[in-house]
Motif scaffolding. Structure first.
Motif, PDB file in Angstrom:
ATOM      1  N   ILE A  50       0.852  -1.186   0.000  1.00  0.00           N
ATOM      2  CA  ILE A  50       0.000   0.000   0.000  1.00  0.00           C
ATOM      3  C   ILE A  50       0.888   1.235   0.000  1.00  0.00           C
ATOM      4  CG2 ILE A  50      -1.831   1.232   1.215  1.00  0.00           C
ATOM      5  CD1 ILE A  50      -2.491  -1.474   2.597  1.00  0.00           C
ATOM      6  N   VAL A  51       0.820   2.030  -1.062  1.00  0.00           N
ATOM      7  CA  VAL A  51       1.642   3.231  -1.183  1.00  0.00           C
ATOM      8  C   VAL A  51       0.709   4.431  -1.187  1.00  0.00           C
ATOM      9  CG1 VAL A  51       3.380   4.446  -2.531  1.00  0.00           C
ATOM     10  CG2 VAL A  51       3.362   1.939  -2.480  1.00  0.00           C
ATOM     11  N   ASP A  52       0.796   5.196  -0.100  1.00  0.00           N
ATOM     12  CA  ASP A  52      -0.145   6.290   0.114  1.00  0.00           C
ATOM     13  C   ASP A  52       0.503   7.670   0.000  1.00  0.00           C
ATOM     14  OD1 ASP A  52      -2.847   6.786   0.613  1.00  0.00           O
ATOM     15  OD2 ASP A  52      -2.515   7.123   2.742  1.00  0.00           O
ATOM     16  N   ASP A  53       1.838   7.703  -0.302  1.00  0.00           N
ATOM     17  CA  ASP A  53       2.496   9.013  -0.314  1.00  0.00           C
ATOM     18  C   ASP A  53       3.598   9.117  -1.374  1.00  0.00           C
ATOM     19  OD1 ASP A  53       4.526   7.431   0.817  1.00  0.00           O
ATOM     20  OD2 ASP A  53       5.230   9.065   2.081  1.00  0.00           O
ATOM     21  N   CYS A  73       2.435 -10.444  -4.580  1.00  0.00           N
ATOM     22  CA  CYS A  73       2.358  -9.045  -4.178  1.00  0.00           C
ATOM     23  C   CYS A  73       1.228  -8.369  -4.938  1.00  0.00           C
ATOM     24  CB  CYS A  73       3.680  -8.324  -4.458  1.00  0.00           C
ATOM     25  SG  CYS A  73       3.662  -6.579  -4.033  1.00  0.00           S
ATOM     26  N   ALA A  74       0.307  -7.763  -4.196  1.00  0.00           N
ATOM     27  CA  ALA A  74      -0.787  -7.011  -4.814  1.00  0.00           C
ATOM     28  C   ALA A  74      -0.655  -5.547  -4.415  1.00  0.00           C
ATOM     29  CB  ALA A  74      -2.136  -7.554  -4.378  1.00  0.00           C
ATOM     30  N   HIS A  75      -0.677  -4.657  -5.413  1.00  0.00           N
ATOM     31  CA  HIS A  75      -0.621  -3.224  -5.150  1.00  0.00           C
ATOM     32  C   HIS A  75      -2.017  -2.734  -4.806  1.00  0.00           C
ATOM     33  CE1 HIS A  75       3.543  -2.286  -6.618  1.00  0.00           C
ATOM     34  NE2 HIS A  75       3.384  -3.536  -7.031  1.00  0.00           N
ATOM     35  N   VAL A  76      -2.130  -2.142  -3.631  1.00  0.00           N
ATOM     36  CA  VAL A  76      -3.426  -1.674  -3.137  1.00  0.00           C
ATOM     37  C   VAL A  76      -3.419  -0.143  -3.169  1.00  0.00           C
ATOM     38  CG1 VAL A  76      -4.991  -1.654  -1.152  1.00  0.00           C
ATOM     39  CG2 VAL A  76      -3.600  -3.696  -1.641  1.00  0.00           C
ATOM     40  N   PRO A  77      -4.457   0.484  -3.734  1.00  0.00           N
ATOM     41  CA  PRO A  77      -4.509   1.952  -3.741  1.00  0.00           C
ATOM     42  C   PRO A  77      -4.441   2.516  -2.325  1.00  0.00           C
ATOM     43  CG  PRO A  77      -6.213   1.017  -5.147  1.00  0.00           C
ATOM     44  CD  PRO A  77      -5.619  -0.126  -4.386  1.00  0.00           C
ATOM     45  N   GLY A  78      -4.056   3.770  -2.205  1.00  0.00           N
ATOM     46  CA  GLY A  78      -3.973   4.410  -0.901  1.00  0.00           C
ATOM     47  C   GLY A  78      -5.291   4.378  -0.166  1.00  0.00           C
ATOM     48  N   PHE A  79      -5.254   4.641   1.115  1.00  0.00           N
ATOM     49  CA  PHE A  79      -6.433   4.523   1.960  1.00  0.00           C
ATOM     50  C   PHE A  79      -7.557   5.436   1.470  1.00  0.00           C
ATOM     51  CE2 PHE A  79      -2.914   3.310   4.784  1.00  0.00           C
ATOM     52  CZ  PHE A  79      -3.339   2.030   5.091  1.00  0.00           C
ATOM     53  N   ASN A  80      -8.753   4.895   1.489  1.00  0.00           N
ATOM     54  CA  ASN A  80      -9.948   5.617   1.066  1.00  0.00           C
ATOM     55  C   ASN A  80     -10.479   6.420   2.244  1.00  0.00           C
ATOM     56  OD1 ASN A  80     -12.525   6.433   0.308  1.00  0.00           O
ATOM     57  ND2 ASN A  80     -12.960   4.537  -0.817  1.00  0.00           N
ATOM     58  N   ALA A  81     -10.493   7.730   2.107  1.00  0.00           N
ATOM     59  CA  ALA A  81     -10.895   8.596   3.218  1.00  0.00           C
ATOM     60  C   ALA A  81     -12.339   8.372   3.638  1.00  0.00           C
ATOM     61  CB  ALA A  81     -10.688  10.053   2.832  1.00  0.00           C
ATOM     62  N   LEU A  99       0.794  -6.848   5.521  1.00  0.00           N
ATOM     63  CA  LEU A  99       0.557  -5.549   4.925  1.00  0.00           C
ATOM     64  C   LEU A  99       1.845  -4.728   4.988  1.00  0.00           C
ATOM     65  CD1 LEU A  99      -2.848  -4.593   6.651  1.00  0.00           C
ATOM     66  CD2 LEU A  99      -2.491  -6.008   4.606  1.00  0.00           C
ATOM     67  N   VAL A 100       2.301  -4.240   3.850  1.00  0.00           N
ATOM     68  CA  VAL A 100       3.461  -3.343   3.788  1.00  0.00           C
ATOM     69  C   VAL A 100       2.921  -1.978   3.380  1.00  0.00           C
ATOM     70  CG1 VAL A 100       5.663  -2.844   2.667  1.00  0.00           C
ATOM     71  CG2 VAL A 100       5.025  -5.225   3.159  1.00  0.00           C
ATOM     72  N   ILE A 101       3.118  -0.978   4.240  1.00  0.00           N
ATOM     73  CA  ILE A 101       2.428   0.298   4.053  1.00  0.00           C
ATOM     74  C   ILE A 101       3.406   1.468   4.076  1.00  0.00           C
ATOM     75  CG2 ILE A 101       0.628   1.830   4.922  1.00  0.00           C
ATOM     76  CD1 ILE A 101      -0.606  -0.606   6.320  1.00  0.00           C
TER      77      ILE A 101
END
Length: 288
Positions: A50-53, A73-81, A99-101
């Motif tokens: 999860i890459v949020d920045d 490995c699955a790329h997960v969009p950044g956290f949904n506000a 989870l790798v964040i």
């Protein structure tokens, strides 16, 4: 350690014995990487990245390492506000083993851990960057065969890179000295310990084993920090076996000169190769 899972949010979340085993294992995995004979330690493991920045270096290494060791490995969009962090953590826990964040706020990671049924690895926050320090320590260990008794001088402001070195001094027998104008000294009581101290004296570099830097703070002036820039004149006065690790992204002409990046003591490129190996060793340890 946070909770019962093997989480890695701060460097000192892992006991000294665990950190030593990871650092040593990184050397083994570096050899396996060169020989294209990686152990399939993550076979059957499903990892969310999860890459949020933004950023790319350590997240690319995580992706590559997971695949090289047989994981998914699955790329997960950044956290949904619009969704609660706790809810998202639970949903992801239905599908993933780890989870790798990489996110901006450390508090976000804490919220994820509080609700996650699976281990969480901090791939970077604005507060700290423990994987970067872990990779550097693995490289230093490969060069010196030990990390015991290191004197690490951070010519850097209170920011995520230096803070992770301060965290490391809590867990490991290394001394860390911040050398910078007082305005930017670390003052967080949680990081103050007997192996970390602050100074304004560039003379501290003279007997340093390792020198690290970070980008100049945005509120700094040239006049305030010019005396803390690392050039060849500084590096030439250091010990022959000192290791200079300017932290990427390097701003040439500010915290380092272009010439310093080509100096024999500058080992940034070789050290950053160990970011991959140390993160691989970390994931093995977390998955155990």
């Amino acid at each position: 350690m946070t909770g019962s899972a093997r989480n890695f949010l701060e460097f000192h979340d892992i006991p000294e014995a665990g950190l030593r085993s990871i650092v040593a294992r990184a050397g083994d995995l570096a050899k396996a990487w060169d020989e294209r004979a990686m152990p399939q330690s993550l076979a059957g493991k499903r990892v969310a990245l999860i890459v949020d920045d933004g950023g790319w270096r350590n997240t690319t290494a995580f992706d590559l390492g997971i695949q090289a060791m047989g994981g998914i490995c699955a790329h997960v969009p950044g956290f949904n506000a619009r969704e609660e962090i706790g809810d998202l953590s639970g949903y992801l826990g239905n599908w993933f083993d780890m989870l790798v964040i990489r996110t901006k706020e450390f508090a976000t990671l804490k919220a994820v851990v509080a609700a996650s049924p699976v281990p969480v690895i901090n791939a970077r926050t604005r507060s700290n960057h423990p994987c970067e320090t872990l990779g550097d320590l693995a490289y230093i260990n490969s060069r010196r065969s030990s990390i015991d008794g290191l004197k690490v001088v951070g010519v850097a402001a209170d920011a995520n890179i230096l803070r992770s070195w301060a965290e490391a001094s809590i867990a490991l027998p290394i001394k860390v000295v911040q050398v910078y104008p007082e305005r930017w000294h670390i003052g967080d009581a949680a990081l103050i310990n007997k192996r970390f101290r602050v100074s304004t004296d560039m003379g501290e570099l003279t007997d340093a084993d390792v020198i690290i830097t970070d980008s100049w703070p945005s509120d700094a002036t040239w006049e305030a920090l010019a005396g803390y820039r690392i050039g060849t004149d500084v590096l030439d006065r250091l010990r022959e076996d000192a290791i200079f690790l300017p932290c990427p992204p390097v701003t040439r002409g500010q915290e380092v000169t272009a010439e310093a990046m080509a100096h024999p003591l500058c080992q940034s490129r070789a050290a950053k190769a160990f970011l991959l190996h140390a993160q691989n060793a970390l994931m093995e340890w977390v998955a155990t």
